[in-house]
Design a protein around this motif. Structure first.
Motif, PDB file in Angstrom:
ATOM      1  N   UNK A  30       0.772  -1.064   0.099  1.00  0.00           N
ATOM      2  CA  UNK A  30       0.028  -0.034  -0.023  1.00  0.00           C
ATOM      3  C   UNK A  30       0.877   1.195   0.041  1.00  0.00           C
ATOM      4  N   UNK A  31       0.336   2.255  -0.545  1.00  0.00           N
ATOM      5  CA  UNK A  31       1.170   3.666  -0.683  1.00  0.00           C
ATOM      6  C   UNK A  31       1.545   3.970   0.620  1.00  0.00           C
ATOM      7  N   UNK A  32       0.809   3.781   1.752  1.00  0.00           N
ATOM      8  CA  UNK A  32       0.852   4.162   3.120  1.00  0.00           C
ATOM      9  C   UNK A  32       2.022   3.665   3.691  1.00  0.00           C
ATOM     10  N   UNK A  33       2.418   2.491   3.473  1.00  0.00           N
ATOM     11  CA  UNK A  33       3.582   1.811   3.905  1.00  0.00           C
ATOM     12  C   UNK A  33       4.687   2.010   2.954  1.00  0.00           C
ATOM     13  N   UNK A  34       4.705   2.198   1.728  1.00  0.00           N
ATOM     14  CA  UNK A  34       5.778   2.408   0.865  1.00  0.00           C
ATOM     15  C   UNK A  34       6.197   3.708   0.704  1.00  0.00           C
ATOM     16  N   UNK A  35       5.517   4.666   1.071  1.00  0.00           N
ATOM     17  CA  UNK A  35       5.979   6.099   0.754  1.00  0.00           C
ATOM     18  C   UNK A  35       5.490   7.107   1.884  1.00  0.00           C
ATOM     19  N   UNK A  36       4.476   6.450   2.764  1.00  0.00           N
ATOM     20  CA  UNK A  36       3.916   7.424   3.742  1.00  0.00           C
ATOM     21  C   UNK A  36       2.820   8.183   3.470  1.00  0.00           C
ATOM     22  N   UNK A  37       2.112   7.766   2.338  1.00  0.00           N
ATOM     23  CA  UNK A  37       0.666   8.544   1.817  1.00  0.00           C
ATOM     24  C   UNK A  37      -0.287   8.229   2.838  1.00  0.00           C
ATOM     25  N   UNK A  38      -1.294   9.072   3.287  1.00  0.00           N
ATOM     26  CA  UNK A  38      -2.244   8.923   4.176  1.00  0.00           C
ATOM     27  C   UNK A  38      -2.968   7.448   4.094  1.00  0.00           C
ATOM     28  N   UNK A  39      -3.469   6.713   5.098  1.00  0.00           N
ATOM     29  CA  UNK A  39      -3.983   5.428   4.703  1.00  0.00           C
ATOM     30  C   UNK A  39      -5.347   5.873   4.047  1.00  0.00           C
ATOM     31  N   UNK A  40      -5.917   6.877   3.939  1.00  0.00           N
ATOM     32  CA  UNK A  40      -7.192   7.037   3.125  1.00  0.00           C
ATOM     33  C   UNK A  40      -6.815   6.824   1.661  1.00  0.00           C
ATOM     34  N   UNK A  41      -5.761   7.191   1.535  1.00  0.00           N
ATOM     35  CA  UNK A  41      -5.221   7.051  -0.012  1.00  0.00           C
ATOM     36  C   UNK A  41      -5.329   5.573  -0.354  1.00  0.00           C
ATOM     37  N   UNK A  42      -4.963   4.899   0.415  1.00  0.00           N
ATOM     38  CA  UNK A  42      -4.819   3.417   0.064  1.00  0.00           C
ATOM     39  C   UNK A  42      -6.051   2.750  -0.382  1.00  0.00           C
ATOM     40  N   UNK A  43      -7.239   3.235  -0.230  1.00  0.00           N
ATOM     41  CA  UNK A  43      -8.515   2.735  -0.512  1.00  0.00           C
ATOM     42  C   UNK A  43      -9.057   3.232  -1.930  1.00  0.00           C
ATOM     43  N   UNK A  44      -8.513   4.450  -2.172  1.00  0.00           N
ATOM     44  CA  UNK A  44      -8.646   4.744  -3.538  1.00  0.00           C
ATOM     45  C   UNK A  44      -7.979   3.906  -4.609  1.00  0.00           C
ATOM     46  N   UNK A  45      -6.616   3.756  -4.307  1.00  0.00           N
ATOM     47  CA  UNK A  45      -5.658   3.148  -4.951  1.00  0.00           C
ATOM     48  C   UNK A  45      -6.077   1.519  -5.277  1.00  0.00           C
ATOM     49  N   UNK A  46      -6.580   0.874  -4.085  1.00  0.00           N
ATOM     50  CA  UNK A  46      -6.947  -0.547  -3.952  1.00  0.00           C
ATOM     51  C   UNK A  46      -8.202  -0.652  -4.882  1.00  0.00           C
ATOM     52  N   UNK A  47      -9.218   0.367  -4.706  1.00  0.00           N
ATOM     53  CA  UNK A  47     -10.473   0.271  -5.563  1.00  0.00           C
ATOM     54  C   UNK A  47     -10.436   0.418  -7.052  1.00  0.00           C
ATOM     55  N   UNK A  48      -9.312   1.717  -7.431  1.00  0.00           N
ATOM     56  CA  UNK A  48      -9.040   1.408  -8.829  1.00  0.00           C
ATOM     57  C   UNK A  48      -8.196   0.418  -9.626  1.00  0.00           C
ATOM     58  N   UNK A  49      -7.589  -0.429  -8.913  1.00  0.00           N
ATOM     59  CA  UNK A  49      -6.713  -1.433  -9.238  1.00  0.00           C
ATOM     60  C   UNK A  49      -7.407  -2.589  -9.125  1.00  0.00           C
ATOM     61  N   UNK A  50      -8.744  -2.927  -8.847  1.00  0.00           N
ATOM     62  CA  UNK A  50      -9.194  -4.274  -8.795  1.00  0.00           C
ATOM     63  C   UNK A  50      -9.204  -5.065  -9.983  1.00  0.00           C
ATOM     64  N   UNK A  51      -8.802  -6.307  -9.936  1.00  0.00           N
ATOM     65  CA  UNK A  51      -9.049  -7.158 -11.080  1.00  0.00           C
ATOM     66  C   UNK A  51      -9.991  -7.185 -12.075  1.00  0.00           C
TER      67      UNK A  51
END
Length: 661
Positions: A266-287
């Protein structure tokens, strides 16, 4: 800047050169390589000075760069004294009549995409020397890739950029245009920091390249690393949700400096982005496309929510860089509220002015939206409500909403849709009348029907829902899927094939049907009297289980479900949303379906424990106008659905009357 009077350098030299900052936003890396698939040909672009005789009204041509399918120049348009970008294709492209026709169709459609965040198309055609060309807006600035190479962007700026990309995508998608190759090189940043998305629709054109050019294996897939999973499968129909995946990949790269490959951190763990951004990334990148944001505007809304939490609303770019656009937007929005309030007032006063009329976006159906099935039938690949579809199909000369008067017609279309891999529900030209009957909009006799089966009495009902399962059901892989339980209160077996669940969250509606797409063993859908069936809801466990599994989650901060029979009759409707559903709690119903309440202990597939706290009684959905929705997944049989749903449409060619002798 390239020397305008010299022959372009060799391919090897050009592939290594880096354009200056002023021209970087319009170099071929941004405007040609990405959209046209890269590679090289034996064709050498003409010298800049050679072009002026072929382009009346343009002067001062300057070579920028070349790609696998053409070259890009800048020039001055004399009538308006503005610099433009001119893209030319090799002359052999013009030898293929079908390609030329596609080129002209795409260029006309792209020229209509007038939006602050889309690079405008001004002109197109062919020169006396045989070069197809397209004249575009020249952007003073750089590609997003160049910006990312120079500095690490703060999270607020990253989200602001992606929000502008979403605005551009939504505008294009509403007009039937899919980009197919969103990535940093196709996102331009002008001198004021505003986003301009380039090369809309040109990836599709590149896929239709005539065989006279060099082979580009997999070009239709988009760019590896950004392309959606369905773009990598040649037999899969790609829709606008592929752009959402590519935007998610770009967002992840902007946040972390890497592309999301495999099981990514997740971006929050890789680059320190806010955890709320993780949800947007994961939602957009669903298989699966059904699990992503369904509209680019939904992704933008999620970004706006995060930005507000960070203390920065998403309004500055349009106001700063486009004051007139912003002012007109305010006027339009204000008028929209006036019309909406007027519509609500009419509704309350009993005049029955349809609320959706005040909210309808006037969109035109174009030939570019058509997917031909054969000489008689085609699919309109744009998500319209039934009212919009039935009204705007009139814009397509020689076409009308499809109607069916025999099983032979319907089964023939079912075969055509299967050949093309189209499984999305389709509007046809039938609707439900006020007295509960059915009619065709053309006025033709309603002399044939192909309905999905109706539910028996009493119908099978949902008796338990667990949208936040953590420990109740745990698969061998460690996954804890959401689930709901269906109970048969009747005295006869019920086949649940075609039964329909809709899940409403605060922003998105997910839906699925029990059938071939979600069930491996059809026999498992036969529910015996008193029997219970557990249906999983998860995005990526279908391969692990034999039980029915819808490809979406039930977990959401706020949500509710609607349970319908195959024919579209609402069996159960939750009139209230659940809020902050507790982990491992169960929302249950007694077995006669009359009372709902909470249970501390869930019992999937087993008799339910007594309700501990009563909730509300489910009621039927408010009556809404309904039309016939055809289901390709079920041999093109029919169901009824509220006309406000947005989906594709099936059209049939009109037989023109013969002229009298």
């Amino acid at each position: 800047m390239a020397d305008t009077n010299s022959k372009p350098a060799s391919t090897a030299t050009r592939s290594r050169k880096t354009p200056g900052a002023k021209l970087a936003g319009m170099n071929a890396l941004a405007l040609l390589e990405g959209a046209m698939g890269g590679g090289s040909t034996d064709w050498e672009p003409p010298e800049a000075a050679e072009l002026e005789p072929d382009f009346k009204g343009y002067r001062d041509f300057q070579f920028i760069d070349r790609g696998g399918m053409g070259a890009v120049y800048s020039a001055v348009q004399e009538s308006l004294e503005r610099r433009v970008a001119v893209k030319i294709l090799p002359p052999e492209m013009a030898l293929d009549a079908a390609f030329v026709e596609r080129f002209n169709q795409e260029a006309r459609l792209l020229a209509k995409l007038q939006h602050p965040h889309i690079v405008a198309v001004y002109d197109f055609g062919s020169t006396a020397a045989g070069h197809l060309f397209i004249v575009m807006e020249y952007v003073e600035g750089e590609s997003l890739l160049e910006v990312m190479k120079k500095r690490r962007l703060p999270v607020r700026e990253v989200l602001d950029i992606i929000a502008q990309v979403c605005d551009a995508l939504q505008f294009a998608h509403d007009r039937g245009v899919i980009h197919r190759d969103i990535k940093p090189t196709n996102i331009l940043m002008d001198e004021k920091g505003a986003v301009r998305v380039a090369d809309f629709g040109l990836a599709k054109l590149a896929a239709a390249t005539p065989p006279t050019t060099s082979t580009r294996t997999g070009m239709i897939m988009g760019t590896p690393g950004y392309a959606a999973p369905e773009q990598r499968r040649a037999d899969t129909l790609v829709d606008h949700r592929a752009d959402i995946f590519s935007t998610g990949a770009t967002l992840y790269e902007m946040l972390t400096g890497h592309l999301p490959v495999g099981v990514f951190v997740p971006p929050s763990k890789k680059s320190g982005a806010p955890p709320s951004v993780d949800k947007i990334v994961f939602k957009a990148l669903q298989e699966l496309p059904a699990d992503r944001f369904q509209r680019a505007s939904d992704m933008r809304a999620a970004i706006a929510t995060v930005m507000l939490r960070l203390g920065t609303p998403l309004v500055k770019h349009t106001i700063i860089t486009r004051p007139m656009v912003s002012m007109m937007s305010c006027v339009i929005i204000g008028m929209g509220f006036i019309y909406l309030l007027d519509a609500i007032n009419n509704e309350l006063r009993g005049t029955r002015a349809p609320l959706h009329a005040a909210l309808t976006t006037e969109l035109a159906v174009s030939d570019a939206m058509l997917v031909q099935l054969d000489a008689e039938y085609a699919v309109v690949r744009a998500r319209f409500s039934w009212e919009d579809a039935s009204r705007h199909i009139d814009d397509l000369a020689g076409w009308k909403m499809a109607e069916f008067h025999s099983d032979e017609q319907r089964l023939a279309v079912a075969g055509l849709l299967k050949e093309r891999g189209i499984t999305s529900p389709l509007w046809i030209g039938g609707y439900e009348t006020e007295n509960g009957g059915h009619a065709w909009i053309s006025g033709a006799p309603f002399d044939h029907a192909a309905w999905m089966p109706a539910a028996p009495e009493p119908p099978p009902i949902i008796t338990e829902i667990q949208p936040k399962n953590e420990t109740t059901l745990v698969l061998p892989s460690g996954t804890s899927p959401d689930w709901f339980e269906v109970f048969n209160p009747g005295t006869l077996p019920v086949d649940l094939t075609g039964y329909h669940l809709k899940h409403y969250t605060s922003r998105v509606v997910y839906d699925g049907r029990l059938g071939p797409a979600v069930v491996k063993d059809p026999e498992s859908l036969v529910l015996q009297p008193g029997g219970r069936l557990v249906v999983y809801c998860h995005s990526d466990i279908a391969a692990q289980v034999r039980e029915p599994c819808f490809p979406f989650h039930l977990s959401a901060p706020s949500g509710r479900v609607v349970w319908l029979d195959p024919r579209g009759r609402v069996i159960q409707n939750f009139e209230q949303n659940w809020q902050d559903f507790p982990a491992d709690a169960s929302l249950g119903c007694d077995d006669d379906g009359t009372r709902w309440g909470w249970r501390a202990k869930a019992t999937p597939g087993a008799p339910n424990s007594p309700l501990e706290a009563l909730s509300h009684q489910p009621v039927d959905m408010i009556n809404q106008p309904r039309a016939i929705l055809m289901l390709p997944e079920f041999d093109c049989r029919w169901t009824l659905n509220p006309t406000r749903r947005g989906t594709w449409s099936l059209v049939r060619r009109v037989n023109e009357p013969r002229a009298a002798n």
